[in-house]
Design a protein around this motif. Structure first.
Motif, PDB file in Angstrom:
ATOM      1  N   ALA A   1      17.187  16.072  82.979  1.00  0.00           N
ATOM      2  CA  ALA A   1      16.280  17.160  82.600  1.00  0.00           C
ATOM      3  C   ALA A   1      16.731  17.818  81.303  1.00  0.00           C
ATOM      4  N   LEU A   2      18.029  18.021  81.157  1.00  0.00           N
ATOM      5  CA  LEU A   2      18.577  18.636  79.949  1.00  0.00           C
ATOM      6  C   LEU A   2      18.265  17.803  78.710  1.00  0.00           C
ATOM      7  N   ILE A   3      18.480  16.506  78.794  1.00  0.00           N
ATOM      8  CA  ILE A   3      18.202  15.619  77.660  1.00  0.00           C
ATOM      9  C   ILE A   3      16.711  15.604  77.340  1.00  0.00           C
ATOM     10  N   ALA A   4      15.869  15.589  78.374  1.00  0.00           N
ATOM     11  CA  ALA A   4      14.425  15.587  78.135  1.00  0.00           C
ATOM     12  C   ALA A   4      13.968  16.866  77.451  1.00  0.00           C
ATOM     13  N   ILE A   5      14.494  18.003  77.893  1.00  0.00           N
ATOM     14  CA  ILE A   5      14.127  19.283  77.279  1.00  0.00           C
ATOM     15  C   ILE A   5      14.594  19.333  75.826  1.00  0.00           C
ATOM     16  N   LEU A   6      15.826  18.913  75.589  1.00  0.00           N
ATOM     17  CA  LEU A   6      16.367  18.959  74.233  1.00  0.00           C
ATOM     18  C   LEU A   6      15.637  17.985  73.298  1.00  0.00           C
ATOM     19  N   ARG A   7      15.268  16.821  73.809  1.00  0.00           N
ATOM     20  CA  ARG A   7      14.528  15.860  72.972  1.00  0.00           C
ATOM     21  C   ARG A   7      13.167  16.403  72.607  1.00  0.00           C
ATOM     22  N   MET A   8      12.502  17.058  73.556  1.00  0.00           N
ATOM     23  CA  MET A   8      11.176  17.624  73.273  1.00  0.00           C
ATOM     24  C   MET A   8      11.272  18.842  72.363  1.00  0.00           C
ATOM     25  N   ALA A   9      12.329  19.621  72.517  1.00  0.00           N
ATOM     26  CA  ALA A   9      12.458  20.871  71.762  1.00  0.00           C
ATOM     27  C   ALA A   9      12.930  20.640  70.335  1.00  0.00           C
ATOM     28  N   LEU A  10      13.652  19.571  70.101  1.00  0.00           N
ATOM     29  CA  LEU A  10      14.215  19.360  68.755  1.00  0.00           C
ATOM     30  C   LEU A  10      13.410  18.404  67.930  1.00  0.00           C
ATOM     31  N   ARG A  19       9.422  25.973  70.361  1.00  0.00           N
ATOM     32  CA  ARG A  19       9.727  27.401  70.204  1.00  0.00           C
ATOM     33  C   ARG A  19      10.985  27.732  70.992  1.00  0.00           C
ATOM     34  N   PRO A  20      11.904  28.451  70.385  1.00  0.00           N
ATOM     35  CA  PRO A  20      13.188  28.721  71.053  1.00  0.00           C
ATOM     36  C   PRO A  20      13.056  29.403  72.408  1.00  0.00           C
TER      37      PRO A  20
END
Length: 132
Positions: free
Chosen positions: A123-132, A69-70
Motif C-alpha cells: 500500500a505504501l509503494i502504491a500511494i507513493l507511486r501515485m503521489a509522486l 496533493r500533499p
C-alpha cells in the motif's frame, strides 16, 4: 499460609503471586492502541469513502493529480498506517485467544506479522507511486 507440593510455606497473598504476570503486564497499552487506531480510522475512512465516490469513473490522471496533493497523500498514508496497525493488533488478540499451543501460536503470529507488513509495504509503494 499455603503449603505447596514441596512443603514450602509461602507468605505471599494470591495477588502477590500473580503480580507482573498475565495480560495485565502489557494489555493496557495494547487495548489503548486498538482504541486509538479505531478512533483515527473513523474520520479517515469517512474521508476516503467520500474521496473514492467523488472520483468514481474519473480517469487515472485525475486520480493521480488528486493524490499528488500533499494533504491527500498524507491522509492516505495515515489511513494505511492506522488501518494496518489496527489489523495487526486485532489479529494478534484473536490468535493469542484461540491458538493454545505455544509453538503454533508463535508461528501464526510471525506469519501474520509478515503478511500484514507485506500488505502495508504494498500500500505504501502504491500511494507513493501515485503521489509522486
Amino acid at each position: 499460609m499455603k503449603v505447596s507440593k514441596t512443603h514450602m510455606v509461602t507468605m505471599r497473598s494470591p495477588l502477590g503471586r500473580v503480580r507482573g504476570l498475565g495480560s495485565a503486564k502489557s494489555g493496557t497499552a495494547h487495548w489503548w492502541a486498538q482504541r486509538l487506531t479505531a478512533i483515527a480510522l473513523v474520520p479517515l475512512a469517512i474521508w476516503f469513502v467520500f474521496a473514492v465516490l467523488a472520483h468514481l469513473g474519473a480517469p487515472r490522471e485525475a486520480v493521480a493529480h488528486w493524490m499528488g496533493r500533499p494533504i491527500n497523500a498524507v491522509l492516505l498514508l495515515a489511513l494505511s498506517i492506522a488501518l494496518f496497525h489496527h489489523l495487526h493488533l486485532g489479529l494478534q488478540v484473536v490468535i493469542e485467544d484461540y491458538i493454545h499451543t505455544e509453538a503454533a501460536r508463535l508461528a501464526v503470529l510471525l506469519a501474520m506479522r509478515a503478511v500484514v507488513a507485506l500488505l502495508f509495504l504494498t500500500a505504501l509503494i502504491a500511494i507513493l507511486r501515485m503521489a509522486l
